[in-house]
Every structure is written in structure tokens, then in C-alpha cells.
Design a protein around this motif. Structure first.
Motif, PDB file in Angstrom:
ATOM      1  N   THR A   1       0.861  -1.187   0.000  1.00  0.00           N
ATOM      2  CA  THR A   1       0.000   0.000   0.000  1.00  0.00           C
ATOM      3  C   THR A   1       0.896   1.235   0.000  1.00  0.00           C
ATOM      4  O   THR A   1       1.319   1.719   1.034  1.00  0.00           O
ATOM      5  N   MET A   2       1.206   1.724  -1.189  1.00  0.00           N
ATOM      6  CA  MET A   2       2.231   2.748  -1.356  1.00  0.00           C
ATOM      7  C   MET A   2       1.778   4.108  -0.830  1.00  0.00           C
ATOM      8  O   MET A   2       0.582   4.353  -0.654  1.00  0.00           O
ATOM      9  N   PRO A   3       2.714   5.014  -0.577  1.00  0.00           N
ATOM     10  CA  PRO A   3       2.367   6.352  -0.065  1.00  0.00           C
ATOM     11  C   PRO A   3       1.427   7.109  -1.009  1.00  0.00           C
ATOM     12  O   PRO A   3       1.501   6.952  -2.232  1.00  0.00           O
ATOM     13  N   GLU A   4       0.586   7.949  -0.435  1.00  0.00           N
ATOM     14  CA  GLU A   4      -0.402   8.663  -1.230  1.00  0.00           C
ATOM     15  C   GLU A   4       0.243   9.613  -2.236  1.00  0.00           C
ATOM     16  O   GLU A   4      -0.274   9.809  -3.342  1.00  0.00           O
ATOM     17  N   TRP A   5       1.382  10.224  -1.882  1.00  0.00           N
ATOM     18  CA  TRP A   5       2.020  11.153  -2.823  1.00  0.00           C
ATOM     19  C   TRP A   5       2.408  10.455  -4.119  1.00  0.00           C
ATOM     20  O   TRP A   5       2.318  11.041  -5.203  1.00  0.00           O
ATOM     21  N   LEU A   6       2.820   9.152  -4.025  1.00  0.00           N
ATOM     22  CA  LEU A   6       3.186   8.415  -5.228  1.00  0.00           C
ATOM     23  C   LEU A   6       1.947   8.001  -6.007  1.00  0.00           C
ATOM     24  O   LEU A   6       1.939   8.047  -7.241  1.00  0.00           O
ATOM     25  N   ARG A   7       0.894   7.627  -5.305  1.00  0.00           N
ATOM     26  CA  ARG A   7      -0.356   7.323  -5.980  1.00  0.00           C
ATOM     27  C   ARG A   7      -0.835   8.533  -6.794  1.00  0.00           C
ATOM     28  O   ARG A   7      -1.297   8.393  -7.935  1.00  0.00           O
ATOM     29  N   GLN A   8      -0.702   9.709  -6.207  1.00  0.00           N
ATOM     30  CA  GLN A   8      -1.128  10.922  -6.901  1.00  0.00           C
ATOM     31  C   GLN A   8      -0.283  11.180  -8.144  1.00  0.00           C
ATOM     32  O   GLN A   8      -0.805  11.616  -9.182  1.00  0.00           O
ATOM     33  N   ARG A   9       1.006  10.930  -8.055  1.00  0.00           N
ATOM     34  CA  ARG A   9       1.879  11.110  -9.225  1.00  0.00           C
ATOM     35  C   ARG A   9       1.465  10.157 -10.353  1.00  0.00           C
ATOM     36  O   ARG A   9       1.435  10.549 -11.532  1.00  0.00           O
ATOM     37  N   ILE A  10       1.186   8.916 -10.006  1.00  0.00           N
ATOM     38  CA  ILE A  10       0.799   7.931 -11.023  1.00  0.00           C
ATOM     39  C   ILE A  10      -0.559   8.288 -11.622  1.00  0.00           C
ATOM     40  O   ILE A  10      -0.764   8.192 -12.837  1.00  0.00           O
ATOM     41  N   ARG A  11      -1.494   8.743 -10.787  1.00  0.00           N
ATOM     42  CA  ARG A  11      -2.799   9.162 -11.312  1.00  0.00           C
ATOM     43  C   ARG A  11      -2.653  10.363 -12.245  1.00  0.00           C
ATOM     44  O   ARG A  11      -3.314  10.437 -13.288  1.00  0.00           O
ATOM     45  N   ALA A  12      -1.794  11.311 -11.873  1.00  0.00           N
ATOM     46  CA  ALA A  12      -1.589  12.491 -12.716  1.00  0.00           C
ATOM     47  C   ALA A  12      -0.983  12.117 -14.062  1.00  0.00           C
ATOM     48  O   ALA A  12      -1.287  12.719 -15.096  1.00  0.00           O
ATOM     49  N   ALA A  13      -0.106  11.101 -14.061  1.00  0.00           N
ATOM     50  CA  ALA A  13       0.585  10.707 -15.294  1.00  0.00           C
ATOM     51  C   ALA A  13      -0.290   9.851 -16.203  1.00  0.00           C
ATOM     52  O   ALA A  13      -0.192   9.941 -17.432  1.00  0.00           O
ATOM     53  N   TYR A  14      -1.158   9.024 -15.615  1.00  0.00           N
ATOM     54  CA  TYR A  14      -1.848   8.008 -16.415  1.00  0.00           C
ATOM     55  C   TYR A  14      -3.365   8.100 -16.409  1.00  0.00           C
ATOM     56  O   TYR A  14      -4.034   7.335 -17.098  1.00  0.00           O
ATOM     57  N   GLY A  15      -3.923   9.020 -15.659  1.00  0.00           N
ATOM     58  CA  GLY A  15      -5.365   9.246 -15.719  1.00  0.00           C
ATOM     59  C   GLY A  15      -6.184   7.994 -15.472  1.00  0.00           C
ATOM     60  O   GLY A  15      -6.034   7.315 -14.462  1.00  0.00           O
TER      61      GLY A  15
ATOM     62  N   PRO B   1       8.541  -4.081  -2.971  1.00  0.00           N
ATOM     63  CA  PRO B   1       7.419  -3.215  -2.574  1.00  0.00           C
ATOM     64  C   PRO B   1       7.768  -2.157  -1.541  1.00  0.00           C
ATOM     65  O   PRO B   1       6.984  -1.226  -1.323  1.00  0.00           O
ATOM     66  N   ASP B   2       8.943  -2.264  -0.911  1.00  0.00           N
ATOM     67  CA  ASP B   2       9.311  -1.248   0.089  1.00  0.00           C
ATOM     68  C   ASP B   2       9.993  -0.035  -0.524  1.00  0.00           C
ATOM     69  O   ASP B   2      10.258   0.947   0.169  1.00  0.00           O
ATOM     70  N   ILE B   3      10.266  -0.054  -1.829  1.00  0.00           N
ATOM     71  CA  ILE B   3      10.967   1.063  -2.472  1.00  0.00           C
ATOM     72  C   ILE B   3      10.325   2.418  -2.183  1.00  0.00           C
ATOM     73  O   ILE B   3      11.022   3.377  -1.817  1.00  0.00           O
ATOM     74  N   PRO B   4       8.993   2.576  -2.335  1.00  0.00           N
ATOM     75  CA  PRO B   4       8.420   3.920  -2.141  1.00  0.00           C
ATOM     76  C   PRO B   4       8.621   4.481  -0.745  1.00  0.00           C
ATOM     77  O   PRO B   4       8.626   5.709  -0.572  1.00  0.00           O
ATOM     78  N   TRP B   5       8.799   3.608   0.235  1.00  0.00           N
ATOM     79  CA  TRP B   5       8.938   4.071   1.611  1.00  0.00           C
ATOM     80  C   TRP B   5      10.339   4.611   1.886  1.00  0.00           C
ATOM     81  O   TRP B   5      10.600   5.144   2.972  1.00  0.00           O
ATOM     82  N   HIS B   6      11.250   4.469   0.902  1.00  0.00           N
ATOM     83  CA  HIS B   6      12.585   5.059   1.006  1.00  0.00           C
ATOM     84  C   HIS B   6      12.690   6.332   0.163  1.00  0.00           C
ATOM     85  O   HIS B   6      13.758   6.933   0.072  1.00  0.00           O
ATOM     86  N   LEU B   7      11.571   6.722  -0.479  1.00  0.00           N
ATOM     87  CA  LEU B   7      11.545   7.900  -1.331  1.00  0.00           C
ATOM     88  C   LEU B   7      10.650   8.973  -0.722  1.00  0.00           C
ATOM     89  O   LEU B   7       9.852   8.702   0.166  1.00  0.00           O
ATOM     90  N   THR B   8      10.784  10.172  -1.230  1.00  0.00           N
ATOM     91  CA  THR B   8       9.852  11.260  -0.932  1.00  0.00           C
ATOM     92  C   THR B   8       9.490  11.934  -2.245  1.00  0.00           C
ATOM     93  O   THR B   8      10.165  11.726  -3.272  1.00  0.00           O
ATOM     94  N   ASP B   9       8.460  12.734  -2.214  1.00  0.00           N
ATOM     95  CA  ASP B   9       8.077  13.474  -3.417  1.00  0.00           C
ATOM     96  C   ASP B   9       9.236  14.340  -3.902  1.00  0.00           C
ATOM     97  O   ASP B   9       9.522  14.428  -5.102  1.00  0.00           O
TER      98      ASP B   9
END
Length: 331
Positions: free
Chosen positions: A53-67, A242-250
Motif C-alpha cells: 500500500t504505497m504512499p499517497e504522494w506516489l499514488r497521486q503522481r501515477i494518477r496524474a501521469a496516467y489518468g 514493494p518497500d521502495i516507495p517508503w525510502h523515497l519522498t516526493d
């Protein structure tokens, strides 16, 4: 709630809040509880499912890119990735490799350029693996080296060689004839590459540590082919990590994009006039792929020959998310 349930919850929080690595927290639980096979599988499954269950900021980036496509992509990134095998043709043949895998109970399926095997399969415990017959490598990752139009005798620069997965594939495609300069700033990765090359029967690779900008500058206009497999967000390989996003930030995405731009600019200069530069990223974010290349082409004497992108989906043989661009240096 049992003590094990409590410790599983703490392990999940260690990954999603404290940035610890998934493999580390799972190993700690296994050490503490010494579970049987079924319990171990349940522990791992519960932790991995929560971490997916990835961070919301990454979900938003993917939604913005792929609609409208974003929901399907996010679902696919939560699935299990297939196990793809690259046969090392320097050591064996496709026929013998298939036979060895079937004898080991792996149930291999032949695809166009590689094999896929059923889970579970202890590849690294097999004698055929120790003899250098196979590498576990995603089908999209294998497609990168296949995009380079390699031939025996070429001089190649691998600008971000890492542990050498694509380096070894290039060597096999070149029939172990020519030269590959494998660059990386991390000595431990180059050490791993040397060990893997020895096992694979590869002798044309020269690992070279990047100690300053001069390391790359000295290779200016010397290579027929340059591979720039940049460090990236890894958003294309979340099924495996699956833990990759938790080591990143926007904010860190922007930092990675700047680093990629600098690496591509410096490394592309290693190509001879008329030579090819292949840019690759295991990211599904446009700013690490096509956007990066458009910026580069606006500022550099290169022409885009081709590009491709792959996206994980729920198909049986779906590869990881990658972007790859083939650029030719103008004469």
C-alpha cells in the motif's frame, strides 16, 4: 492479539514509517520466532501485503501521469512478478538449459527471448546456476541490451553498471568478443560484477570505478555503444521490491531527475560520432523517461532512433515497468 501479531505490526511500521528495508525486518522476525514453512509464508505475506500500500504522494503522481489507466497500473504493482530466466549462451544452449530446468522441476515456458519458470524455484541452489548457465533477469530488463544493436568486436561503455546484470547480457550478445568498460562509483558493486562475470565465463568486461568526473571524460568519443541505465525511483519494479516507495519522498524524485540528467549528459559524450547511446530507467514516471529524453535532445547533438516503454499488468508473463530510448550521435 498475539505477540507475533504485535511484532508483525511493528515490522510493518518500521518499513512504512522508519524507512527500514523489508528483507531486514522479515529476517529479524524469522530469527526471533524460527517459524515453520507455513507460518513463515504467512508472516511474509502479511508484511508484504501491507507494505504494497504505497504512499499517497506516489499514488497521486501515477494518477496524474496516467489518468484513467492509473487504477489498473496501481493494481498490477501490487501483484507478484513472474520469474524470468536469461540463458547464458556463452555456457550452454537453450535446449540444454530447458532440460536442466525441467529436471529440477522448474516447469519452464519458452518466450521469445527468455524463459519464465513457475514459483517456487530455488534457482541459486542449482548446480547449473553455479556453472553459469542462467541469470534471473526480468524480461523488460533483458529487452534493454537487445535494443543496443550489439555485435562482436564492439567497444561498449556501461555507464552505470552496478552489479552487472545488463553488462553480462551485453557480453553474451557480443559473443564475448570486444570490450565493455563497466563504470560505477561503488566498489562493492564492481566486486560483485567481477564474481558474476567469472561464473558466466565473461572475459571482455573491465570494471572501472568512477573516482571523479575525469573517469568518464577520458572515454570521450571512444565507444560504439553506450548504455546509460540510470539510478531511478524504481517505480517499475515495485512488484519485486514493494518497500521502495517508503525510502523515497516526493522531493527526492526531483533530485533523481537532476542526477539522471547529469549522468546522461556526461555519459553520452563517450559515444563516437554515429554511435548509439541507450538510455534506460526502471521507472514508470514520465519525468524519468520520455520527459528526460526530450530535454536531452533539445540540448545535445543526438537523434532519437526509437523508444519503448513497458508497464506491469496482470497478464501471466508481464515484465517490469521500463522506459528505453535509443539515441544516435550525429556524425
Amino acid at each position: 492479539m498475539t505477540q507475533l501479531d504485535h511484532d508483525i505490526g511493528r515490522a510493518i511500521a518500521d518499513v512504512t514509517r522508519n524507512g527500514r528495508h523489508l528483507s531486514t525486518v522479515i529476517d529479524e522476525l524469522f530469527t526471533a520466532y524460527r517459524p515453520d514453512a507455513d507460518t513463515a509464508a504467512d508472516i511474509r505475506s502479511r508484511i508484504v501485503e501491507a507494505v504494497r500500500t504505497m504512499p499517497e504522494w506516489l499514488r497521486q503522481r501515477i494518477r496524474a501521469a496516467y489518468g484513467d489507466k492509473a487504477t489498473r497500473i496501481l493494481e498490477a504493482l501490487r501483484s507478484e512478478a513472474p520469474v524470468f530466466i536469461r540463458v547464458n549462451t556463452l555456457k550452454t544452449t537453450d535446449r540444454d538449459a530447458l532440460r536442466a530446468l525441467r529436471d529440477a522441476g522448474a516447469e519452464p515456458t519458452e518466450l521469445e527471448h527468455c524463459l519464465v519458470v513457475a514459483r517456487p524455484f530455488g534457482l541459486y541452489r542449482r548446480q547449473s546456476f553455479r556453472d553459469g548457465w542462467f541469470e534471473q533477469q526480468d524480461i523488460s530488463s533483458q529487452r534493454v541490451a537487445l535494443s543496443m544493436d550489439l555485435a562482436p568486436g564492439m567497444r561498449v561503455v556501461d555507464a552505470c553498471a552496478g552489479n552487472g546484470g545488463k553488462t553480462l547480457h551485453m557480453a553474451a550478445l557480443m559473443g564475448n568478443r570486444g570490450r565493455i568498460i563497466a563504470l560505477d562509483p561503488y566498489a562493492e558493486k564492481l566486486s560483485t560484477l567481477r564474481s558474476r562475470a567469472a561464473r558466466a565465463g565473461v572475459s571482455i568486461v573491465e570494471p572501472r570505478a568512477i573516482t571523479s568526473t575525469k573517469t568518464v571524460k577520458r572515454l570521450a568519443e571512444t565507444a560504439d555503444r553506450v548504455l546509460v541505465d540510470v539510478p531511478c525511483s524504481g517505480t517499475g519494479v515495485l512488484r519485486r521490491n514493494p518497500d521502495i516507495p517508503w525510502h523515497l519522498t516526493d522531493a527526492s524524485i526531483g533530485e533523481l531527475v537532476s542526477l539522471q540528467r547529469d549522468i546522461l549528459r556526461r555519459s553520452a559524450n563517450c559515444a563516437k560520432p554515429g554511435g548509439l547511446v541507450v538510455y534506460a530507467s526502471c521507472s514508470i514516471l514520465p519525468e524519468e523517461g520520455p520527459d528526460q529524453i526530450r530535454t536531452f535532445l533539445d540540448q545535445s547533438p543526438f537523434t532519437l532512433e526509437s523508444e519503448w516503454a513497458s508497464m506491469p499488468d496482470n497478464a501471466p508473463h508481464s515484465g517490469d515497468g521500463f522506459y528505453c530510448a535509443v539515441l544516435r550521435r550525429n556524425p
